[in-house]
Scaffold this motif. Structure first.
Motif, PDB file in Angstrom:
ATOM      1  N   GLU A  19       0.845  -1.170  -0.066  1.00  0.00           N
ATOM      2  CA  GLU A  19       0.057  -0.024   0.030  1.00  0.00           C
ATOM      3  C   GLU A  19       0.828   1.149  -0.101  1.00  0.00           C
ATOM      4  N   LEU A  20       1.908   1.289   0.472  1.00  0.00           N
ATOM      5  CA  LEU A  20       2.991   2.250   0.660  1.00  0.00           C
ATOM      6  C   LEU A  20       4.317   1.890  -0.067  1.00  0.00           C
ATOM      7  N   PRO A  21       4.322   1.895  -1.559  1.00  0.00           N
ATOM      8  CA  PRO A  21       5.597   1.237  -1.982  1.00  0.00           C
ATOM      9  C   PRO A  21       6.973   1.932  -1.996  1.00  0.00           C
ATOM     10  N   LEU A  28       8.925   0.555   7.545  1.00  0.00           N
ATOM     11  CA  LEU A  28       7.289   0.826   8.186  1.00  0.00           C
ATOM     12  C   LEU A  28       7.296   0.178   9.429  1.00  0.00           C
ATOM     13  N   GLY A  29       8.336  -0.829   9.883  1.00  0.00           N
ATOM     14  CA  GLY A  29       8.289  -1.205  11.055  1.00  0.00           C
ATOM     15  C   GLY A  29       7.424  -2.508  11.379  1.00  0.00           C
ATOM     16  N   ALA A  96      11.085   9.836   6.014  1.00  0.00           N
ATOM     17  CA  ALA A  96      11.476  10.790   4.717  1.00  0.00           C
ATOM     18  C   ALA A  96      10.960  10.519   3.472  1.00  0.00           C
ATOM     19  N   ALA A  97      10.818   8.970   3.281  1.00  0.00           N
ATOM     20  CA  ALA A  97      10.398   8.517   2.018  1.00  0.00           C
ATOM     21  C   ALA A  97       8.936   8.919   1.893  1.00  0.00           C
ATOM     22  N   LEU A  98       8.244   8.756   3.116  1.00  0.00           N
ATOM     23  CA  LEU A  98       6.667   9.464   2.914  1.00  0.00           C
ATOM     24  C   LEU A  98       6.730  10.675   2.614  1.00  0.00           C
ATOM     25  N   ALA A  99       7.497  11.647   3.233  1.00  0.00           N
ATOM     26  CA  ALA A  99       7.390  12.999   2.815  1.00  0.00           C
ATOM     27  C   ALA A  99       7.682  13.070   1.396  1.00  0.00           C
ATOM     28  N   GLU A 100       8.730  12.735   0.858  1.00  0.00           N
ATOM     29  CA  GLU A 100       9.302  12.762  -0.380  1.00  0.00           C
ATOM     30  C   GLU A 100       8.269  12.212  -1.325  1.00  0.00           C
ATOM     31  N   ALA A 101       7.155  11.308  -0.950  1.00  0.00           N
ATOM     32  CA  ALA A 101       6.321  10.837  -1.956  1.00  0.00           C
ATOM     33  C   ALA A 101       5.084  11.811  -1.583  1.00  0.00           C
ATOM     34  N   GLY A 102       5.047  12.789  -0.696  1.00  0.00           N
ATOM     35  CA  GLY A 102       4.034  13.710  -0.579  1.00  0.00           C
ATOM     36  C   GLY A 102       2.979  13.331   0.421  1.00  0.00           C
ATOM     37  N   ILE A 103       3.330  12.356   1.154  1.00  0.00           N
ATOM     38  CA  ILE A 103       2.552  12.132   2.422  1.00  0.00           C
ATOM     39  C   ILE A 103       3.181  12.276   3.820  1.00  0.00           C
ATOM     40  N   GLU A 159      -2.695  22.288  -2.278  1.00  0.00           N
ATOM     41  CA  GLU A 159      -2.494  21.262  -2.681  1.00  0.00           C
ATOM     42  C   GLU A 159      -3.176  20.055  -1.705  1.00  0.00           C
ATOM     43  N   PRO A 160      -3.901  19.132  -2.150  1.00  0.00           N
ATOM     44  CA  PRO A 160      -4.375  18.204  -1.290  1.00  0.00           C
ATOM     45  C   PRO A 160      -3.093  17.294  -0.794  1.00  0.00           C
ATOM     46  N   PHE A 161      -3.169  16.503   0.368  1.00  0.00           N
ATOM     47  CA  PHE A 161      -2.151  15.545   0.675  1.00  0.00           C
ATOM     48  C   PHE A 161      -2.740  14.726   1.736  1.00  0.00           C
ATOM     49  N   ASP A 162      -2.121  13.560   1.709  1.00  0.00           N
ATOM     50  CA  ASP A 162      -2.551  12.320   2.816  1.00  0.00           C
ATOM     51  C   ASP A 162      -1.535  12.732   3.989  1.00  0.00           C
ATOM     52  N   HIS A 163      -2.226  12.245   4.956  1.00  0.00           N
ATOM     53  CA  HIS A 163      -1.331  12.359   6.434  1.00  0.00           C
ATOM     54  C   HIS A 163      -1.303  10.857   6.746  1.00  0.00           C
ATOM     55  N   MET A 164      -0.260  10.313   7.450  1.00  0.00           N
ATOM     56  CA  MET A 164      -0.262   8.902   7.751  1.00  0.00           C
ATOM     57  C   MET A 164      -0.852   9.244   9.490  1.00  0.00           C
ATOM     58  N   LYS A 165      -1.827   8.635   9.838  1.00  0.00           N
ATOM     59  CA  LYS A 165      -2.268   8.879  11.262  1.00  0.00           C
ATOM     60  C   LYS A 165      -1.522   8.280  12.138  1.00  0.00           C
TER      61      LYS A 165
END
Length: 167
Positions: A19-21, A28-29, A96-103, A159-165
């Motif tokens: 889901e988060l490639p 991801l832990g 860092a990878a999440l932020a770089e992907a816009g999440i 811009e819209p963006f996802d935030h990981m809860k």
């Protein structure tokens, strides 16, 4: 750590989350443990981000396939529900990878040391837009593209963006 165990761990750690490639299971832990017994059997332990995670079967299949391809013929994957996964287990590289992907990556998880207070108001999160860095953001939906994400919109760049809860 033996050379065989190091290799098995390295292969398992390189498997990507379906889901988060942009993240590996290690980033991801979710990857909790890798063991290799004297007969060469590889036992992998993973912990889901939440108990109903629909990606667990795919993660298991991807782990078995990657390890089989790397020459490990006998592989088992075990799911451990305790301790429960927390977003605090996401590695700095993963954040860092999440932020770089816009999440927007999660903030530190809430204190788990006592009763959880019931609140019916909106959840307050200290987040910034992963595109422009502005903290001037608004929650548009508590339900994002997957169950573990919420949808926000930045007032600065629009811009819209996802935030990981945080969990």
């Amino acid at each position: 750590m033996s050379e065989v165990l190091e290799r098995a761990h390295s292969v398992a750690a390189s498997v990507r989350d379906p889901e988060l490639p942009m993240l590996t299971l290690a980033d991801l832990g979710i990857l909790r443990d890798v063991q290799v017994d004297e007969g060469g059997r590889v036992d992998v332990t993973i912990t889901p981000t939440y108990s109903g995670c629909p990606a667990m079967a795919t993660m298991r299949d991807d782990l078995v396939h990657a390890l089989n391809t790397a020459g490990f013929a006998d592989v088992s994957v075990r799911v451990a529900l305790a301790p429960a996964w927390t977003t605090d287990w996401i590695s700095p590289r993963g954040r860092a990878a999440l932020a770089e992907a816009g999440i927007s990556p999660p903030s530190p998880a809430h204190n788990r040391g006592g009763p959880v207070p019931l609140t019916l108001g909106p959840i307050r999160r200290d987040i910034a837009c992963p595109r422009c860095g502005s903290a001037d953001v608004e929650l548009t939906s508590e339900f994002g593209s997957t169950a573990c994400k919420a949808l926000y919109r930045c007032h600065a760049c629009l811009e819209p963006f996802d935030h990981m809860k945080e969990i």
